[in-house]
Design an enzyme around this catalytic site. Structure first.
Site, mmCIF file in Angstrom:
data_model
loop_
_atom_site.group_PDB
_atom_site.id
_atom_site.type_symbol
_atom_site.label_atom_id
_atom_site.label_comp_id
_atom_site.label_asym_id
_atom_site.label_seq_id
_atom_site.Cartn_x
_atom_site.Cartn_y
_atom_site.Cartn_z
ATOM 1 N N HIS A 38 0.828 -1.211 0.000
ATOM 2 C CA HIS A 38 0.000 0.000 0.000
ATOM 3 C C HIS A 38 0.867 1.267 0.000
ATOM 4 C CE1 HIS A 38 -4.098 -1.538 0.373
ATOM 5 N NE2 HIS A 38 -3.611 -2.514 1.128
ATOM 6 N N ASP A 76 -0.711 -4.386 5.995
ATOM 7 C CA ASP A 76 -1.752 -5.247 5.424
ATOM 8 C C ASP A 76 -1.532 -5.485 3.939
ATOM 9 O OD1 ASP A 76 -2.215 -2.452 5.251
ATOM 10 O OD2 ASP A 76 -4.206 -2.860 4.442
ATOM 11 N N GLU A 77 -2.071 -6.571 3.463
ATOM 12 C CA GLU A 77 -2.195 -6.861 2.034
ATOM 13 C C GLU A 77 -0.897 -6.646 1.251
ATOM 14 O OE1 GLU A 77 -6.772 -6.161 0.943
ATOM 15 O OE2 GLU A 77 -5.652 -4.296 1.116
ATOM 16 N N VAL A 78 0.188 -7.245 1.728
ATOM 17 C CA VAL A 78 1.423 -7.178 0.948
ATOM 18 C C VAL A 78 1.344 -8.246 -0.139
ATOM 19 C CG1 VAL A 78 3.930 -7.266 1.026
ATOM 20 C CG2 VAL A 78 2.633 -6.451 3.014
ATOM 21 N N GLU A 85 -2.212 -8.862 9.787
ATOM 22 C CA GLU A 85 -1.199 -9.613 9.044
ATOM 23 C C GLU A 85 0.197 -9.542 9.689
ATOM 24 O OE1 GLU A 85 -3.394 -7.640 7.495
ATOM 25 O OE2 GLU A 85 -3.699 -8.198 5.387
#
Lengths: 692, 692
Positions: free
Chosen positions: A262, A325-327, A377
């Site tokens: 992100h 988050d969301e790597v 995460e």
């Protein structure tokens, strides 16, 4: 403190007592009040009232500082506007002269921590109200309660006689505002801070960077904001202003700089931070992007160290949110140098590599006296136990973190962009009744945060997405776990809703302004009426209907209407009475018939508006569906009034029609279909529909 | 400029041509447009339209600077919001790619003067619109016109084919905002500057000091703002921000520091400036105060010199307003040293003493390269001829000043706090038709200024006091003197009214917010309906009813309702049709009957609201009067429908009743009494009422 004060119940009480919701000797009196969040303990005495007159005066006899006096001045201004009285702003030290005496022991922490004492007591007699608190922050909370107690009676304004002893259930009660996807100017942030204070929230989680924009001025790395934003960002002076504004209201500001994923906006100006060479451009959409910091290069950590060193003094809070988050592992998989690094350091997968990055980050932040917060995460056995986990993927990760000894805050269930109802959010408890978390682990659950993600909100619409629903979440986090009556929550929320507008939130004026904009007229009564029975589709449906990008102006009817459509709830209540109080049935049938006739009349009015205002198309379509629904309702009423049930063919036909009306009309959906199903089933003679 | 542009009409045209209002080959097309102010010359071709599509693009092929590009960006944002299209903000240099080509010759003056060239031409073909202007300021004006041309047609948005050649009639078109009596924060000033730009006003006259408050930070004399205000003032950084914001919109900022009277706020911190020793305190009311600068002491001029020296760089405009109004001679009469000074300097009266003061002031300002503006009291034979006279006491002083060779600006007739209608202001012309001012002297009439005095406005109410009425004044000052059709002005004003809300003015959202505040509910439909037929009493009546002070919160119904109540005008139009088109009479009688029934139904609803919201008292009282009026109207309709005139006894009785209904209800008055008189007279058979 003046020894002659007649009240003996002190702060000891709320420390000792188990919080009991709404203890009251007079439940009628309490049902007329609209306190939100509900205090831990409240006792109302209906034997009199404290009158607010032009001689109303605030006294601060003991500890006073600028923060307390400014809060008193704001309260006086609001009371004057609320009552129309020309009140003096002069605060006296002489408690005998005070109608509201604010008796505070000390200033509270220099930098407000998660352990700040927010408790207070409030005692209202016919002579005066006395607010006592160990800290200024507690006094701020009590001042909000005092203002919520003021009610109109007869020709003037009064406060009921009350003893309130109050403190929060959870210490971390936050609101995340994402300013990366759409920037939100300082005045938007500040009016939302005012609203947060009104419902006793205490953390602004400021999501300051993401793929789509980097929103803080860095003097050391100016390309962060210059190339990493569209020119909209906060200057350092503005950050200081917001942090001071928040502190004045007893609100901490926790910055989030999301990394290692992100983070495209960092790489536009500084591509060497990334694991792929670039070049990078700011995305104009919200698709998942596979860019990430390179965790293997020392130069990256030097950059972050200097960046944190520059930012840390701007954000005095003890916590710093690293995102995490969301790597997308693809960002690292494609880089052979990163593969070599992972082998050398025995990092078996991208999770281990991110844990390595987080450990390095954690060391940098520790050196700046910051504790790390991250999305769930980041939870990894290699990480130190002083990090805080913010759970967005579900409550389970919060509990497993707590059981492993990690502190956590809940956001799963509190996503405001999901377009759920206040009642749905209200039902989400960080530690639900019957949870198997024992008390030793439960203390790790610090609280929760409502999340206002920024993909689909602009400065014009964000207020109506945050409020009033966030007030229900605020009550869940402040009030005792036993405060769970949804109908009473909605009753009080209706009052708080109006108060929030008075405080300066645009959640009521904003939708009107948007209707005027897209209808190009100020004659919007029909659209307001439609708004009462229509809601926005869910986030998932929205993202798959005319998929929005950053260029989408977000000026459609679906950007205007809100969850908790008033008409749906009102219709449910009418049906309850209709089916349970036969004596009122004839009158109610008339009211319902009028309502259904109004629904049918809206369609041609809105069609005429739409003919010269193309952006109303979804409203036009929804009005057509509503007219059909109104026709079905009118027919059902005829059967109910006639005493003879409708045929099963009629019933099943109408139920099928209603099913087809549940489909979204563009970005809108009708909020009255379940109620009409109930009416049709009742017309068909189904006992289940009437509950009889 | 690209030679391939198909348009040959250049700037020469508007220089040469006498401005002719609304020249048009297609008056139907023009009647569908809502341009305001009306351009000097406009030609509409109904043979096609320019469509706005997602590929809309702005081109700036020749001169460009930051000011022009920022204005283009604002216009693109507004167009995107208006049309819902996801427009790009990238501005190209290639005019072939542009849907809107902005062709500007140069930047305009470094410091915008009263002589700035504001002219532009706008040519719209089916391919593109071309805006040409000699200066960026002219382009700013043309951009506003272009945006006003955009209209919804069918399923999309288009611009009519047009040739417009435009320039202002008067060079000085201002709005005074008094921030002394009630402070107005920067965001209030800025949104009003946006609105001013939308209607092509070009001067913000910022009334920064008066008895009740001194509103600018002085670093040299900090007690001016610290003791001379309630803590609300503009920092120097904020002043710079506002001046830059205004310049970006082609608006000059003329500061006013009112002296030698209206200056108590100076003396609170610096009593030695005054002719009486003090001490001084900020007034909490609006009574006339007898404090004045001491014009006899050199230390006073040294103070003013240093003060002006500090302020002059903040306000780059060539003009500086010294106030000079309403000096109370008692302030000087009681001081024997001043008497001696007057004898020594052969100053025969206080007028001569003020002229002496003004001459000294004028010299100080001239040294800072400032020209003096002052209220008409300053006009005195001893003063230099380069001063500008602002006329507030009547048009006569403007003419006599012009005849003496003094430049002047008109404000008499443009006082917004008088609560007059837009039509009344619109009728006031700085050089009325038939004026005996010859053209040699007429050039001294620079223009006019709407005045928003601050005694009775707050940040919540000021917008609805300024707008939309000021748009009518703006048209009077910009458009040719022949543009005088009041009905067409009101037709266009209704559209501009909605545009102003979109630009960010709170004049529509503000009243709703206030109703919600004082009614303590968001169910305010009945109050909105009342607002349509009710107006505020005049300033004089207001000041003598519950005389307001600075502590008065200004949250009464009289602070919410506005002049030009929509219902009054609508009723007049209905009656015109009723009496002149017999074929439509039966249907119109039904509409009127429904309207009168609605009026009668409002009273119980508003009474119920008032029972729990005491601040609604005036609304309750007005609703009662409105119900009576509705009953009279219903009876009159019955007579008109029956064919038999009412008895003269009935008629005179009802006229007397209507007379009694003209009395104010607190701070409110009904806006429909003349219309009902007409209806009653018609019911009684009076031909004069029906015009037949």
């Amino acid at each position: 403190m003046r020894p002659s004060f007649p009240l003996t119940i002190g702060l000891a009480l709320i420390t000792a007592a188990t919080p009991i919701a709404a203890q009251s000797s007079d439940s009628v009196a309490l049902a007329q009040l609209s306190l939100m969040p509900m205090p831990a303990s409240i006792h109302i005495d209906s034997g009199g009232r404290l009158a607010l007159t032009p001689s109303f005066r605030v006294a601060v006899p003991r500890f006073r500082d600028g923060r307390l006096l400014r809060a008193a001045a704001r309260a006086i201004t609001r009371l004057a506007r609320h009552t129309g009285l020309g009140l003096t702003h002069e605060v006296t030290r002489d408690s005998v002269l005070g109608t509201l005496v604010i008796d505070v022991r000390g200033p509270g922490e220099t930098v407000q921590s998660v352990d700040e004492d927010e408790s207070y007591t409030l005692d209202v007699t016919t002579f005066r109200a006395v607010l006592r608190a160990p800290t200024v922050v507690g006094a701020l909370r009590g001042l909000e309660t005092f203002q919520q107690l003021v009610t109109a009676t007869g020709s003037g304004f009064t406060v009921p006689l009350a003893h309130i002893a109050d403190r929060p259930r959870f210490a971390w009660r936050g609101l995340l505002i994402d300013v990366s996807r759409h920037f939100e100017p300082v005045d938007v942030i500040e009016r939302n801070l005012d609203a947060m204070a009104a419902v006793k929230l205490n953390v602004l989680h400021w999501h300051l960077s993401d793929d789509q924009g980097f929103r803080v001025e860095s003097k050391r790395y100016p390309k962060l904001q210059e190339l990493g934003s569209n020119g909209e960002y906060y200057t350092q002076a503005q950050v200081r202003e917001v942090v001071a504004f928040a502190r004045d209201r007893g609100i901490r500001v926790v910055p989030e700089f999301d990394m290692p994923g992100h983070s495209i906006s960092w790489f536009v100006g500084y591509p060497s931070l990334a694991s792929s060479p670039g070049p990078y451009a700011l995305p104009t959409d919200f698709n998942f992007t596979a860019g990430a910091f390179d965790p293997t290069r020392e130069s990256v950590y030097r950059f972050i160290t200097r960046f944190v060193g520059e930012m840390a003094p701007l954000f005095p809070d003890h916590y710093w949110h690293i995102g995490g988050d969301e790597v997308d592992a693809r960002a690292w998989d494609s880089n052979t140098a990163i593969h070599r690094f992972m082998r050398r350091h025995k990092l078996k997968d991208s999770g281990a590599l991110q844990a390595y990055f987080n450990r390095r980050l954690s060391r940098i932040l520790t050196a700046q006296h910051k504790r790390v917060v991250g999305w769930d995460e980041i939870l990894h056995p290699d990480l130190p136990h002083d990090i805080v986990i913010q759970s967005w993927r579900g409550q389970a990760s919060l509990f497993s973190a707590a059981q492993d000894g990690y502190s956590g805050i809940l956001s799963a269930g509190y996503y405001l962009d999901a377009m759920s109802s206040a009642g749905q959010h209200y039902a989400v408890d960080p530690i639900p009744t019957g949870s198997d978390l024992d008390s030793a682990h439960a203390i790790h659950v610090l609280g929760g945060e409502a999340c206002m993600w920024g993909e689909l909100v602009t400065p014009e619409t964000i207020d109506s997405r945050i409020w009033p629903r966030t007030a229900a979440i605020a009550e869940r986090l402040w009030s005792p776990s036993t405060v769970v009556n949804v109908n009473d929550m909605y009753r009080r929320l209706a009052t708080v809703n109006v108060e929030l507008a008075d405080i300066g939130v645009h959640h009521l004026s904003g939708p009107d302004a948007m209707w005027r904009l897209i209808a190009q007229t100020d004659q919007i009564a029909a659209l307001r009426a439609l708004q009462h029975v229509v809601e926005p589709v869910s986030l998932g449906q929205r993202m798959h209907t005319r998929r929005p990008t950053l260029l989408t102006p977000l000026v459609e009817p679906g950007d205007i209407v809100t969850p908790d459509a008033r008409g749906g709830r009102a219709l449910s209540a009418l049906l309850d009475t209709l089916f349970h109080d036969p004596s009122r049935a004839p009158g109610l049938r008339d009211s319902l018939a009028a309502m259904f006739a109004q629904w049918q009349a809206l369609a041609p009015t809105i069609a005429a508006l739409t003919a010269r205002a193309p952006l109303l198309t979804d409203a036009d379509s929804a009005a057509g569906a509503l007219a059909t629904a109104g026709g079905i309702g009118a027919d059902a009423l005829t059967y109910l009034g006639g005493g003879q049930p409708a045929s099963s063919a009629w019933t099943s036909d109408r139920l099928a029609q209603l099913d087809s009306l549940t489909a979204p009309r563009g970005l809108l959906k009708l909020a009255i279909i379940p109620q009409l199903r109930r009416l049709v089933l009742a017309a068909g003679g189904a006992a289940s529909a009437t509950g009889q």
